[in-house]
Design a protein around this motif. Structure first.
Motif, PDB file in Angstrom:
ATOM      1  N   ARG A  46     110.003  37.834 120.985  1.00 22.59           N
ATOM      2  CA  ARG A  46     109.669  37.644 122.398  1.00 22.59           C
ATOM      3  C   ARG A  46     108.456  36.741 122.557  1.00 22.59           C
ATOM      4  O   ARG A  46     108.416  35.873 123.430  1.00 22.59           O
ATOM      5  CB  ARG A  46     109.395  38.977 123.098  1.00 22.59           C
ATOM      6  N   ALA A  47     107.472  36.961 121.695  1.00 16.14           N
ATOM      7  CA  ALA A  47     106.246  36.166 121.781  1.00 16.14           C
ATOM      8  C   ALA A  47     106.536  34.692 121.508  1.00 16.14           C
ATOM      9  O   ALA A  47     106.069  33.804 122.243  1.00 16.14           O
ATOM     10  CB  ALA A  47     105.207  36.698 120.803  1.00 16.14           C
ATOM     11  N   LEU A  48     107.299  34.407 120.469  1.00 16.86           N
ATOM     12  CA  LEU A  48     107.608  33.012 120.151  1.00 16.86           C
ATOM     13  C   LEU A  48     108.472  32.371 121.223  1.00 16.86           C
ATOM     14  O   LEU A  48     108.348  31.169 121.496  1.00 16.86           O
ATOM     15  CB  LEU A  48     108.294  32.933 118.791  1.00 16.86           C
ATOM     16  N   GLU A  49     109.338  33.150 121.853  1.00 12.64           N
ATOM     17  CA  GLU A  49     110.152  32.607 122.932  1.00 12.64           C
ATOM     18  C   GLU A  49     109.277  32.222 124.122  1.00 12.64           C
ATOM     19  O   GLU A  49     109.493  31.196 124.777  1.00 12.64           O
ATOM     20  CB  GLU A  49     111.216  33.612 123.353  1.00 12.64           C
ATOM     21  N   ARG A  50     108.279  33.038 124.403  1.00 14.78           N
ATOM     22  CA  ARG A  50     107.347  32.689 125.485  1.00 14.78           C
ATOM     23  C   ARG A  50     106.581  31.425 125.136  1.00 14.78           C
ATOM     24  O   ARG A  50     106.332  30.575 126.002  1.00 14.78           O
ATOM     25  CB  ARG A  50     106.355  33.832 125.732  1.00 14.78           C
ATOM     26  N   VAL A  51     106.173  31.282 123.861  1.00 13.63           N
ATOM     27  CA  VAL A  51     105.489  30.054 123.445  1.00 13.63           C
ATOM     28  C   VAL A  51     106.400  28.851 123.673  1.00 13.63           C
ATOM     29  O   VAL A  51     105.989  27.829 124.248  1.00 13.63           O
ATOM     30  CB  VAL A  51     105.074  30.151 121.961  1.00 13.63           C
ATOM     31  N   ARG A  52     107.640  28.958 123.245  1.00 15.56           N
ATOM     32  CA  ARG A  52     108.589  27.859 123.396  1.00 15.56           C
ATOM     33  C   ARG A  52     108.791  27.494 124.878  1.00 15.56           C
ATOM     34  O   ARG A  52     108.832  26.326 125.258  1.00 15.56           O
ATOM     35  CB  ARG A  52     109.923  28.257 122.765  1.00 15.56           C
ATOM     36  N   ASP A  53     108.905  28.507 125.715  1.00 19.30           N
ATOM     37  CA  ASP A  53     109.185  28.277 127.135  1.00 19.30           C
ATOM     38  C   ASP A  53     108.045  27.591 127.869  1.00 19.30           C
ATOM     39  O   ASP A  53     108.269  26.951 128.909  1.00 19.30           O
ATOM     40  CB  ASP A  53     109.511  29.603 127.833  1.00 19.30           C
ATOM     41  N   HIS A  54     106.816  27.737 127.378  1.00 21.29           N
ATOM     42  CA  HIS A  54     105.663  27.188 128.094  1.00 21.29           C
ATOM     43  C   HIS A  54     105.197  25.843 127.533  1.00 21.29           C
ATOM     44  O   HIS A  54     104.146  25.338 127.949  1.00 21.29           O
ATOM     45  CB  HIS A  54     104.512  28.192 128.083  1.00 21.29           C
ATOM     46  N   PHE A  55     105.955  25.248 126.632  1.00 16.03           N
ATOM     47  CA  PHE A  55     105.624  23.929 126.093  1.00 16.03           C
ATOM     48  C   PHE A  55     106.025  22.844 127.092  1.00 16.03           C
ATOM     49  O   PHE A  55     107.167  22.819 127.563  1.00 16.03           O
ATOM     50  CB  PHE A  55     106.367  23.737 124.773  1.00 16.03           C
ATOM     51  N   ASP A  56     105.100  21.934 127.429  1.00 16.35           N
ATOM     52  CA  ASP A  56     105.418  20.895 128.406  1.00 16.35           C
ATOM     53  C   ASP A  56     105.925  19.612 127.750  1.00 16.35           C
ATOM     54  O   ASP A  56     106.104  18.591 128.425  1.00 16.35           O
ATOM     55  CB  ASP A  56     104.218  20.608 129.303  1.00 16.35           C
ATOM     56  N   GLY A  57     106.159  19.651 126.450  1.00 14.61           N
ATOM     57  CA  GLY A  57     106.613  18.477 125.716  1.00 14.61           C
ATOM     58  C   GLY A  57     105.509  17.756 124.990  1.00 14.61           C
ATOM     59  O   GLY A  57     105.764  16.943 124.094  1.00 14.61           O
ATOM     60  N   VAL A  58     104.250  18.048 125.346  1.00 15.62           N
ATOM     61  CA  VAL A  58     103.100  17.427 124.687  1.00 15.62           C
ATOM     62  C   VAL A  58     102.119  18.474 124.178  1.00 15.62           C
ATOM     63  O   VAL A  58     101.653  18.409 123.050  1.00 15.62           O
ATOM     64  CB  VAL A  58     102.368  16.455 125.635  1.00 15.62           C
TER      65      VAL A  58
END
Length: 432
Positions: free
Chosen positions: A121-133
């Motif tokens: 769950r934690a890594l999924e939240r990290v992935r979801d909040h990446f803006d591409g940079v």
């Protein structure tokens, strides 16, 4: 003379104080730690919170064979799992990536499926909040992309690791030193050079992730970052000492040269150890030796002047140097004398009473200058006790591996580093 038994007892007292400062986190039976006992809330992060305490609990479980440490780690993992859905930061040392990495370790070592699910769950939240940079204002190892890449790789998510590192390809700044560097923080004019917030930390991540995933472009960019820092050395040919930053960042607070893991040769050597291992080039071992030459001749752990070596902790102080000393003993058969000096200094500065042992760092500008003892990895008991236990094992010709390998400290290599026996799991009843 401080014997192995004395050091082991000091570590045990440090663990007793640490467990005594834990707090219940809610009805689920979780535990958490504040940064310091006077704190009004628990802190989940890796740098100075609960996630940084769990690795030393795993270390103590392995070292002493006492399942009560594993039980405490499991309760701490419950507290971390409860924090996953609300924690606002995504980084390795201050956020969800570090929390996920520790939860994954608890899942792997103690068989706690709920910890593994929380890590996902934690890594999924990290992935979801990446803006591409990027994920925020920081763009380095502790609080930015480089640390997220290292943590994701160690937690088993190579795709996220690559996504985190690719932005460095198009944000690198060519330098007059013949290499590249990056801003460590949005809008900051200074360029930092070392592991925690600087070019070497980014280069470490680029090299580690690049070699693990077959991305030679990331590896070559890492080389270019290292080239810039090596060109700034002021202590060659035998030593290695690079300034904190250029232009000097916060000169009213930060000394021009440091010697610990975060901004000095004790941390630089860890980068060169990684490059030695993954690139197979002997020049990197020589650079690591030069770092050690400078560290051992700097005067530490003596406090030579106000502001010089006022910290005992893993990030900025004596315990971080002890980590490298023990790496060298395990890999190269170095003399243990300097490591013993560091351990003796930690023993001298320990505060010991009926509650256990802990350490108080100094701040040479504020008054009062003696700071409250902290609990966590960076400046507190967790980071110090972990290194003391490993030193005890090395003194007894035991296993030099950690129970939890920090993603920015390469595992020791060579015949002397071979495991004596695998880490054993606790029973299913403890993991449920």
């Amino acid at each position: 003379m401080t014997t192995a038994a004395d050091v082991e007892e000091l570590a045990r007292d440090a663990l007793r104080w640490l467990r005594g400062t834990a707090r219940d986190t809610g009805s689920g039976g979780g535990l958490g730690w504040p940064v310091a006992p006077s704190g009004d809330r628990t802190e989940p992060q890796l740098y100075n919170g609960t996630a940084g305490v769990v690795p030393v609990l795993l270390e103590a479980w392995r070292h002493f064979g006492d399942d009560s440490y594993a039980d405490t780690a499991l309760r701490a993992a419950r507290g971390l799992a409860d924090a996953v859905d609300d924690h606002p930061d995504h980084s390795l040392y201050f956020g969800l990536t570090g929390i996920a990495l520790v939860l994954r370790a608890v899942h792997r070592e103690l068989g706690a499926d709920t910890a593994g699910a929380a890590a996902d769950r934690a890594l999924e939240r990290v992935r979801d909040h990446f803006d591409g940079v990027r994920w925020g204002v920081l763009f380095e190892l502790m609080g930015g992309n480089a640390g997220i890449g290292l943590g994701a790789l160690a937690a088993g998510d190579a795709d996220l690791a690559v996504h985190a590192l690719e932005p460095y390809l198009h944000t690198a700044e060519t330098t007059e030193k013949g290499g590249v560097t990056w801003e460590f923080k949005l809008g900051a004019p200074a360029r930092l050079h070392h592991v925690s917030h600087g070019t070497l930390g980014i280069a470490y991540a680029l090299t580690a992730v690049g070699t693990a995933t077959g991305r030679t472009d990331l590896v070559e960019l890492g080389r270019a970052g290292v080239a810039d820092v090596v060109a700034r050395d002021e202590a060659g040919p035998d030593g290695f000492l690079v300034p904190h930053s250029d232009p000097h960042h916060r000169p009213d607070v930060v000394e021009r040269h440091s010697y610990g893991w975060c901004h000095g040769p004790a941390g630089d050597a860890q980068v060169f150890r990684l490059l030695r291992d993954v690139l197979g080039e002997p020049a990197w071992a020589r650079l690591a030796d030069r770092c050690w030459h400078t560290v051992t001749r700097s005067g530490l752990p003596r406090r030579l002047r106000p502001g010089f070596w006022d910290n005992t902790g893993r990030c900025c102080g004596t315990a971080g140097v002890l980590a490298l000393a023990c790496d060298r003993i395990a890999e190269q058969g170095d003399s243990p004398d300097f490591a013993r000096t560091l351990v003796a200094d930690l023993a001298t500065h320990a505060i010991r009473d009926a509650e256990g042992a802990r350490w108080s760092n100094l701040a040479h500008r504020p008054v009062p200058s003696r700071l409250e003892p902290q609990t966590g990895w960076a400046m507190g008991n967790a980071g110090i006790a972990r290194e003391l236990l490993r030193h005890v094992r090395l003194t007894r010709d035991g296993d030099p591996r950690y129970a939890f390998t920090w993603p920015d400290q390469p595992a020791v290599r060579g015949a002397a580093a071979q495991a004596t026996e695998p880490i054993r799991p606790v029973g299913a009843e403890a993991a449920s």
